[in-house]
Design an enzyme around this catalytic site. Structure first.
Site, PDB file in Angstrom:
ATOM      1  N   LYS A 251       0.851  -1.198   0.000  1.00  0.00           N
ATOM      2  CA  LYS A 251       0.000   0.000   0.000  1.00  0.00           C
ATOM      3  C   LYS A 251       0.882   1.243   0.000  1.00  0.00           C
ATOM      4  CE  LYS A 251      -3.286   2.575   2.753  1.00  0.00           C
ATOM      5  NZ  LYS A 251      -4.282   2.647   3.791  1.00  0.00           N
ATOM      6  N   GLU A 301      -8.681  11.559  12.468  1.00  0.00           N
ATOM      7  CA  GLU A 301      -7.821  10.446  12.873  1.00  0.00           C
ATOM      8  C   GLU A 301      -6.992  10.742  14.122  1.00  0.00           C
ATOM      9  OE1 GLU A 301      -5.841   8.890   9.484  1.00  0.00           O
ATOM     10  OE2 GLU A 301      -4.611   7.505  10.649  1.00  0.00           O
ATOM     11  N   GLU A 345      -7.510  -2.449   2.142  1.00  0.00           N
ATOM     12  CA  GLU A 345      -6.745  -1.244   2.481  1.00  0.00           C
ATOM     13  C   GLU A 345      -6.834  -0.976   3.991  1.00  0.00           C
ATOM     14  OE1 GLU A 345      -8.037   2.013   0.017  1.00  0.00           O
ATOM     15  OE2 GLU A 345      -7.093   3.495   1.318  1.00  0.00           O
ATOM     16  N   GLU A 480     -11.157  11.329  -4.761  1.00  0.00           N
ATOM     17  CA  GLU A 480     -11.070  11.244  -3.288  1.00  0.00           C
ATOM     18  C   GLU A 480     -10.175  12.364  -2.743  1.00  0.00           C
ATOM     19  OE1 GLU A 480     -10.400   7.235  -1.769  1.00  0.00           O
ATOM     20  OE2 GLU A 480      -9.227   8.123  -0.144  1.00  0.00           O
ATOM     21  N   LYS A 484     -11.143  15.457  -0.090  1.00  0.00           N
ATOM     22  CA  LYS A 484     -10.378  15.758   1.125  1.00  0.00           C
ATOM     23  C   LYS A 484      -9.865  17.193   1.112  1.00  0.00           C
ATOM     24  CE  LYS A 484      -9.260  10.973   2.023  1.00  0.00           C
ATOM     25  NZ  LYS A 484      -8.306   9.880   1.789  1.00  0.00           N
TER      26      LYS A 484
HETATM   27  C1  LIG Z   1      -4.166  10.642   3.857  1.00  0.00           C
HETATM   28  C2  LIG Z   1      -5.385  11.095   4.139  1.00  0.00           C
HETATM   29  O1  LIG Z   1      -6.361  10.311   4.657  1.00  0.00           O
HETATM   30  C3  LIG Z   1      -6.109   8.959   4.979  1.00  0.00           C
HETATM   31  C4  LIG Z   1      -6.451   8.061   3.855  1.00  0.00           C
HETATM   32  C5  LIG Z   1      -7.691   7.471   3.755  1.00  0.00           C
HETATM   33  C6  LIG Z   1      -8.038   6.626   2.531  1.00  0.00           C
HETATM   34  O2  LIG Z   1      -7.192   6.491   1.663  1.00  0.00           O
HETATM   35  O3  LIG Z   1      -9.165   6.117   2.447  1.00  0.00           O
HETATM   36  C7  LIG Z   1      -8.657   7.655   4.745  1.00  0.00           C
HETATM   37  C8  LIG Z   1      -8.337   8.296   5.897  1.00  0.00           C
HETATM   38  C9  LIG Z   1      -6.952   8.642   6.206  1.00  0.00           C
HETATM   39  O4  LIG Z   1      -6.324   7.596   6.877  1.00  0.00           O
HETATM   40  C10 LIG Z   1      -5.749  12.534   3.961  1.00  0.00           C
HETATM   41  O5  LIG Z   1      -6.876  12.915   4.271  1.00  0.00           O
HETATM   42  O6  LIG Z   1      -4.895  13.321   3.507  1.00  0.00           O
END
Ligand SMILES: C=C(O[C@@H]1C=C(C(=O)O)C=C[C@H]1O)C(=O)O
Length: 496
Positions: A251, A301, A345, A480, A484
């Protein structure tokens, strides 16, 4: 070294409370302590802590004092510090160990003077004691600066590789109450004591008058054209997928940094206010480096919390959008919970945490299925992992073992980090890094600095990342990332 030199009467907050005045006046003659530092703590009625931060910042002499603000609205917890009293910066390779030693030595050299505080026995193991003096810490993602030399001014001077601060002012608010703490070098004569007590008294009174947040200025924001970034990111995903296919990586968490500009200086506090209202189950934070830069965000988190031997760690990975239509939203959530790619994941993180925590204890509790964490704009798979350790374990020992988890770097950790160092031509700084606090007994809480931005005058750098595993699709991963990034882009636009 907590000391309570007071008669065991409970002092309740209240403007011009004679009991408080009497208590404060008696401190110099009652206290025999010989320690380097002294903390004086007073209770306050419940207040708006962000407005209190603003009032404390205006009280300080310097124009942009250091501060650290961490609020978790769902559990009613706020911890904040303002103005550096004593600090320490550590370097690689043992930065966590160095900061642990600094914190332990500093807090062992501190006497805490607190009125008798009626801590509820039932709440005590779950909640941090609001009166405890804390050291605030930030660690950058990597323990070495990125030497690509491509960095724009937004990211300099930035934050040190590892930084611990004992603040002059602290304020904590939990269900156990609200406490204001002023820390100082131990006064050596009566006049200095009186000066200190007067200052605490004055600020304590100010915080009981109606407080308000500064009004946000009207701003317009300029965003870059994201087409080139979208292209570059998707190419990186393809490369990561190739490496995953060869088996060197399981990953990889790829991230993006977007630089935006406003027509006036960006204000952190109104944005944090927006974030805490929109994301009450996240940790809203604002951390200033005292040199004009502020790192803000709303992170879902928690890296780790440790209280009374009880460890809590969030495994968070696997993401899907939200939808305004309830049936569509529900379907997206269900699909996420059944998606083999997202479950895999997520499992990478759970397995990593099981193994890492197993080095501290065999008492670990891991639910068999992740739950759905639904935020305003995105939903995630989440597993709350709990473990129990003895008093000899310090929270920084756990932080050192966990960071960076596969939620923000990838797996295996060393290979993932090497890939990121080779590929990213920007500085992660505090993005996805451990941010938190420690108390005198080695307890504390650290969060992961995601859903975040670095503000610097009129400029801001906004961060977002996504985990790539076999089966990830470049286009969906970019979508995604956009979701974010929107956490901060919307808050910056909406609050200014
Ligand atoms: C790395 C990030 O988020 C991380 C990645 C995630 C995913 O890939 O699903 C979800 C939550 C976090 O652990 C971010 O928000 O920058």
């Amino acid at each position: 070294m907590p000391v309570s030199p007071l008669p065991h009467t409970t002092i309740s907050p209240g403007l011009d409370n004679p009991a408080v005045a009497e208590w404060l006046a008696a401190i110099p003659e009652r206290s025999q302590m010989e320690t380097t530092w002294v903390s004086l703590t007073l209770p306050l009625p419940e207040l708006d802590t962000l407005a209190a931060l603003s009032a404390l910042l205006s009280h300080c002499h310097s124009s942009q004092p250091w501060h650290f603000y961490l609020e978790h609205p769902h559990t009613h917890q706020v911890i904040l510090g303002v103005e550096v009293l004593h600090d320490f910066q550590a370097q690689a390779p043992d930065r966590f160990e160095q900061i642990r030693l600094f914190s332990q030595q500093t807090l062992a050299e501190l006497t805490q003077i607190t009125p008798a505080w009626p801590l509820s026995e039932e709440l005590a193991p779950r909640l941090p004691d609001p009166t405890g003096t804390r050291i605030f810490c930030t660690f950058s993602f990597f323990d070495q600066a990125n030497d690509s030399g491509l960095e724009p001014p937004t990211t300099t001077p930035g934050f040190p590789i590892a930084w611990a601060v004992l603040p002059r002012w602290q304020l904590a608010q939990t269900d156990q109450g609200t406490a204001l703490t002023l820390t100082s070098k131990r006064p050596r004569h009566d006049q200095a004591w009186q000066g200190l007590i007067k200052e605490l008294w004055m600020v304590w009174q100010t915080l009981q008058t109606p407080l308000s947040l500064p009004l946000p200025p009207k701003l317009s924001l300029t965003l870059p054209n994201l087409d080139a970034q979208a292209q570059a990111f998707q190419t990186q995903v393809q490369q990561a997928l190739q490496e995953i296919a060869t088996g060197t990586l399981e990953k990889l968490v790829l991230a993006c940094a977007i630089d935006i500009r406003a027509n006036q200086d960006l204000q952190g506090l109104p944005t944090v206010h927006h974030l805490r209202q929109t994301y009450p189950s996240c940790y809203s934070f604002s951390i200033s480096n005292g040199q004009g830069q502020t790192f803000i965000g709303a992170s879902p988190e928690r890296l780790v919390s440790l209280a009374a031997g009880h460890i809590r760690v969030d495994a968070l990975a696997g993401s899907a959008p939200r939808d305004q239509q309830a049936d569509v939203d529900q379907r997206l959530g269900l699909e996420l919970q059944q998606s083999q790619k997202d479950l895999r994941e997520h499992q990478v993180i759970v397995d990593f945490l099981r193994q890492a925590l197993g080095e501290f204890t065999s008492q670990i509790m891991i639910p068999t299925q992740p739950t759905l964490l639904q935020l305003a704009n995105i939903q995630h798979l989440q597993t709350l992992i709990q473990a129990w350790v003895g008093t000899e374990v310090h929270i920084l020992d756990i932080v050192a073992r966990l960071h960076p988890t596969p939620a923000v770097a990838g797996h295996p950790q060393r290979q993932a980090c090497q890939h990121l160092v080779n590929q990213e031509d920007w500085e992660r700084g505090l993005y996805a890094a451990p941010l938190g606090w420690i108390n005198a007994t080695g307890e504390g809480e650290f969060i992961v600095g995601i859903r975040s931005a670095l503000l610097s005058g009129k400029e801001a750098r906004v961060y977002g990342g996504a985990g790539i595993v076999a089966g990830s699709e470049p286009e969906r991963e970019w979508e995604e990332i956009l979701l974010k990034l929107k956490t901060l882009l919307t808050a910056l636009a909406g609050s200014n």
